[in-house]
Design an enzyme around this catalytic site. Structure first.
Site, PDB file in Angstrom:
ATOM      1  N   CYS A 123      28.762  23.404  16.477  1.00 28.13           N
ATOM      2  CA  CYS A 123      30.220  23.478  16.298  1.00 28.13           C
ATOM      3  C   CYS A 123      30.835  22.084  16.226  1.00 28.13           C
ATOM      4  CB  CYS A 123      30.852  24.308  17.419  1.00 28.13           C
ATOM      5  SG  CYS A 123      30.414  23.708  19.066  1.00 28.13           S
ATOM      6  N   CYS A 183      34.242  26.205  13.549  1.00 22.97           N
ATOM      7  CA  CYS A 183      33.324  26.268  14.687  1.00 22.97           C
ATOM      8  C   CYS A 183      32.989  27.727  14.993  1.00 22.97           C
ATOM      9  CB  CYS A 183      33.949  25.590  15.906  1.00 22.97           C
ATOM     10  SG  CYS A 183      35.521  26.311  16.387  1.00 22.97           S
ATOM     11  N   PHE A 191       0.855  -1.192   0.000  1.00 24.05           N
ATOM     12  CA  PHE A 191       0.000   0.000   0.000  1.00 24.05           C
ATOM     13  C   PHE A 191       0.891   1.243   0.000  1.00 24.05           C
ATOM     14  CE2 PHE A 191      -3.251  -2.626   2.633  1.00 24.05           C
ATOM     15  CZ  PHE A 191      -3.718  -3.238   1.473  1.00 24.05           C
ATOM     16  N   CYS A 207       3.539   1.971  -2.916  1.00 21.15           N
ATOM     17  CA  CYS A 207       4.201   2.428  -4.145  1.00 21.15           C
ATOM     18  C   CYS A 207       3.623   3.788  -4.545  1.00 21.15           C
ATOM     19  CB  CYS A 207       4.003   1.398  -5.257  1.00 21.15           C
ATOM     20  SG  CYS A 207       4.904   1.851  -6.734  1.00 21.15           S
ATOM     21  N   ASN A 254       7.870   2.352   2.635  1.00 20.95           N
ATOM     22  CA  ASN A 254       8.054   2.293   1.200  1.00 20.95           C
ATOM     23  C   ASN A 254       8.714   3.622   0.788  1.00 20.95           C
ATOM     24  OD1 ASN A 254       7.736   1.712  -1.639  1.00 20.95           O
ATOM     25  ND2 ASN A 254       6.125   0.280  -1.037  1.00 20.95           N
TER      26      ASN A 254
HETATM   27  C1  LIG Z   1      13.892   0.182  -8.015  1.00 24.59           C
HETATM   28  C2  LIG Z   1      12.996  -0.071  -6.855  1.00 24.59           C
HETATM   29  C3  LIG Z   1      11.854  -0.821  -7.027  1.00 24.59           C
HETATM   30  C4  LIG Z   1      11.018  -1.083  -5.946  1.00 24.59           C
HETATM   31  N1  LIG Z   1       9.924  -1.867  -6.135  1.00 24.59           N
HETATM   32  C5  LIG Z   1       9.124  -2.152  -5.074  1.00 24.59           C
HETATM   33  C6  LIG Z   1       8.027  -3.046  -5.218  1.00 24.59           C
HETATM   34  O1  LIG Z   1       7.789  -3.615  -6.282  1.00 24.59           O
HETATM   35  N2  LIG Z   1       7.259  -3.280  -4.131  1.00 24.59           N
HETATM   36  C7  LIG Z   1       7.497  -2.695  -2.906  1.00 24.59           C
HETATM   37  O2  LIG Z   1       6.766  -2.948  -1.948  1.00 24.59           O
HETATM   38  N3  LIG Z   1       8.546  -1.858  -2.749  1.00 24.59           N
HETATM   39  C8  LIG Z   1       9.359  -1.585  -3.795  1.00 24.59           C
HETATM   40  N4  LIG Z   1      10.451  -0.774  -3.611  1.00 24.59           N
HETATM   41  C9  LIG Z   1      10.686  -0.166  -2.272  1.00 24.59           C
HETATM   42  C10 LIG Z   1      11.616  -1.003  -1.408  1.00 24.59           C
HETATM   43  O3  LIG Z   1      11.071  -2.261  -1.125  1.00 24.59           O
HETATM   44  C11 LIG Z   1      11.926  -0.294  -0.071  1.00 24.59           C
HETATM   45  O4  LIG Z   1      10.709  -0.103   0.625  1.00 24.59           O
HETATM   46  C12 LIG Z   1      12.587   1.062  -0.246  1.00 24.59           C
HETATM   47  O5  LIG Z   1      13.509   1.022  -1.313  1.00 24.59           O
HETATM   48  C13 LIG Z   1      13.309   1.517   1.030  1.00 24.59           C
HETATM   49  O6  LIG Z   1      14.368   0.653   1.386  1.00 24.59           O
HETATM   50  P1  LIG Z   1      15.924   0.979   1.042  1.00 24.59           P
HETATM   51  O7  LIG Z   1      16.216   2.336   1.565  1.00 24.59           O
HETATM   52  O8  LIG Z   1      16.689  -0.131   1.692  1.00 24.59           O
HETATM   53  O9  LIG Z   1      16.051   0.942  -0.454  1.00 24.59           O
HETATM   54  C14 LIG Z   1      11.322  -0.543  -4.685  1.00 24.59           C
HETATM   55  C15 LIG Z   1      12.482   0.215  -4.516  1.00 24.59           C
HETATM   56  C16 LIG Z   1      13.326   0.437  -5.572  1.00 24.59           C
HETATM   57  C17 LIG Z   1      14.577   1.217  -5.374  1.00 24.59           C
HETATM   58  S1  SF4 Z   2      37.700  23.308  17.190  1.00 26.31           S
HETATM   59 FE1  SF4 Z   2      37.493  22.187  15.282  1.00 26.31          FE
HETATM   60  S2  SF4 Z   2      36.281  23.520  13.987  1.00 26.31           S
HETATM   61 FE2  SF4 Z   2      37.038  24.774  15.646  1.00 26.31          FE
HETATM   62  S3  SF4 Z   2      38.886  25.637  14.875  1.00 26.31           S
HETATM   63 FE3  SF4 Z   2      39.493  23.829  15.973  1.00 26.31          FE
HETATM   64  S4  SF4 Z   2      39.531  22.249  14.417  1.00 26.31           S
HETATM   65 FE4  SF4 Z   2      38.417  23.939  13.533  1.00 26.31          FE
HETATM   66  S1  SF4 Z   3      27.229  24.221  20.954  1.00 20.99           S
HETATM   67 FE1  SF4 Z   3      26.227  25.769  19.699  1.00 20.99          FE
HETATM   68  S2  SF4 Z   3      26.087  27.543  21.026  1.00 20.99           S
HETATM   69 FE2  SF4 Z   3      27.612  26.183  21.964  1.00 20.99          FE
HETATM   70  S3  SF4 Z   3      29.552  26.851  21.133  1.00 20.99           S
HETATM   71 FE3  SF4 Z   3      28.825  25.248  19.782  1.00 20.99          FE
HETATM   72  S4  SF4 Z   3      27.720  26.330  18.164  1.00 20.99           S
HETATM   73 FE4  SF4 Z   3      27.987  27.759  19.855  1.00 20.99          FE
END
Ligand SMILES: Cc1cc2nc3c(=O)[nH]c(=O)nc-3n(C[C@H](O)[C@H](O)[C@H](O)COP(=O)(O)O)c2cc1C
Ligand code: SF4
Ligand code: SF4
Length: 417
Positions: free
Chosen positions: A386, A349, A134, A136, A201
């Site tokens: 930072c 930073c 449910f 795609c 998905n």
């Molecule tokens: C090319 C491609 C085709 C997919 N086809 C399907 C499908 O046929 N049915 C389905 O449920 N999900 C499909 N998906 C979704 C995947 O199953 C999955 O939910 C999604 O890619 C997230 O996982 P991942 O980040 O590991 O890729 C597809 C994903 C990709 C990249």
């Molecule tokens: S604390 Fe990290 S980000 Fe800040 S000047 Fe030093 S090396 Fe650079």
């Molecule tokens: S944590 Fe955030 S507020 Fe504190 S020194 Fe780093 S950038 Fe500045």
């Protein structure tokens, strides 16, 4: 070695790593090779009863600083192979690997008789469970299926009910992230009788536009369409949705976690946040099936090092620590501390804090005329910026400081007011 076996709503597998329904599970040849490599289960590329036609091309990748496929987008539809071929191969795979989970992903026009007919045919092939697609977001949703069902809780409940009426094996409902609050559709799946839910998905997306041709990426003969986004870039979104469902008292079924899982560490995060197993697509497309060897090894070592006997013991352990903003302790404070021995004086930073935070990093001239970056801890709000921009590992650490205030949440504060 820890016990890695899992049980997702009644579907058992020797380890928590399943291939998600996608190109790697398109055929028996691929699923057999995946099982030889060690995958615990596979959700077959989504089946239907009405043949579909795919387009060419159909994938696009997002690169970030030289790392390809940090995110991936596709406009592929479900399986374009005849249902009979898929069913024959499912039978063969199940015979060759009886201990692995073979789950059939299904997407059928939202009509009761059509669901009944296909569910019966597919379960005759010996699948261990169903996963209802449910989710795609492209192509099929324009035809009233996939995300068109998954975005309407009432349709999720009704379609799930139709399947459960005739299914003799557990039913997983795979949810779409293209919705305001996934808990509503997860609850609807539970009400419809689902034995588990899976998420996520793919996410609605447009990967890019070609600066020379002005074509969308990917394009089909000069035209583009929105596609589904996945890969490491989507993990935070998926993890949030898993966590939200895991802490919802009305989502009473196990969760299969999907979205950006590329390592055993990712898997552990999903398990801790309430998933009973994980599914992988993009990482298997990028690295190949053997990536599962590292995942199994890493998970085993992680559990062994902590003396944890079974992977099921870590499921959901972080869920009680995840909740509403209103329950965070307003009296807790961290500040940034800079290790002067590690600092390379890049000033990143300083610029970040000066332009985007609270102007509390001072450039102090030392007696030796070297400039040191020093945090004014009374002004620092502990935003982390930072430490995020610092290029030197462990150079800036965030340390807890005493505020002298008793713990208090916003909820408690409102009650007292
Ligand atoms: C090319 C491609 C085709 C997919 N086809 C399907 C499908 O046929 N049915 C389905 O449920 N999900 C499909 N998906 C979704 C995947 O199953 C999955 O939910 C999604 O890619 C997230 O996982 P991942 O980040 O590991 O890729 C597809 C994903 C990709 C990249
Ligand atoms: S604390 Fe990290 S980000 Fe800040 S000047 Fe030093 S090396 Fe650079
Ligand atoms: S944590 Fe955030 S507020 Fe504190 S020194 Fe780093 S950038 Fe500045």
């Amino acid at each position: 070695m820890a016990d890695l076996s899992t049980n997702v709503g009644g579907i058992r597998s020797p380890n928590p790593f399943w291939l998600a329904s996608a190109p790697p599970t398109n055929s028996g040849y691929q699923v057999m090779r995946a099982f030889e490599a060690g995958w615990g289960g596979a959700v077959w590329k989504t089946l239907t009863d009405d043949p579909i036609v795919n387009v060419s091309s159909r994938f696009a990748g997002l690169s970030w600083k030289g790392q390809p496929m940090v995110g991936m987008n596709n406009i592929e539809l479900i399986s374009d192979r005849p249902l009979e071929d898929n069913l024959r191969e499912i039978r063969e795979v199940k015979q060759a690997f009886p201990d692995r989970a073979v789950v059939a992903s299904l997407m059928i026009e939202p009509k009761r008789e059509r669901w009944h007919e296909v569910v019966k045919r597919v379960q005759d092939a010996g699948v261990d469970g169903f996963e209802l697609n449910f989710g795609c977001p492209h192509g099929m949703s324009e035809r009233g299926m996939g995300a068109a069902v998954g975005q309407v809780p009432e349709l999720v409940r009704q379609n799930t009910e139709w399947v459960v009426e005739v299914a003799e094996v557990p039913v997983i409902v795979k949810l779409t992230p293209n919705i305001t609050d996934v808990r509503h559709t997860a609850r609807a799946a539970v009400q419809g009788g689902a034995h588990a839910v899976s998420m996520i998905n793919t996410i609605n997306s447009l990967m890019g536009v070609d600066l020379d041709t002005w074509n969308p990426i990917p394009h089909v003969d000069g035209r583009g369409a929105h596609g589904g986004y996945c890969g490491p870039a989507v993990k935070p979104i998926a993890l949030h949705m898993v966590g939200d469902c895991a802490r919802d008292p009305e989502v009473t079924v196990p969760i299969s976690g999907i979205g950006g899982v590329a390592s055993w560490q990712d898997a552990v995060e999903f398990l801790l946040m309430g998933a009973s197993n994980v599914q992988v697509c993009t990482a298997a497309m990028y690295y190949g099936f053997r990536i599962v060897e590292d995942m199994i090894d890493g998970l085993n070592q992680y559990l062994d090092a902590r003396g944890i006997a079974s992977v099921q013991e870590i499921v959901g352990q972080s869920v009680p620590r995840y909740g509403d903003w209103n329950d965070l302790n307003l009296s807790y404070k961290v500040v940034a501390r800079i290790d002067q021995d590690k600092c390379i004086h890049c000033n990143r930073c300083y610029i970040a804090c000066e332009d985007a935070a609270h102007q509390c990093i001072d450039r102090v001239q030392t007696a030796g005329r070297e400039t040191q970056l020093v945090v004014d801890e009374t002004e620092c709000v502990g935003c982390n910026l930072c430490s995020m921009v610092c290029p030197v590992e462990d150079c800036i650490t965030m340390v807890q400081v005493e505020t002298g205030r008793p713990p208090q949440t916003w909820r408690e504060r409102q009650l007292q007011a």
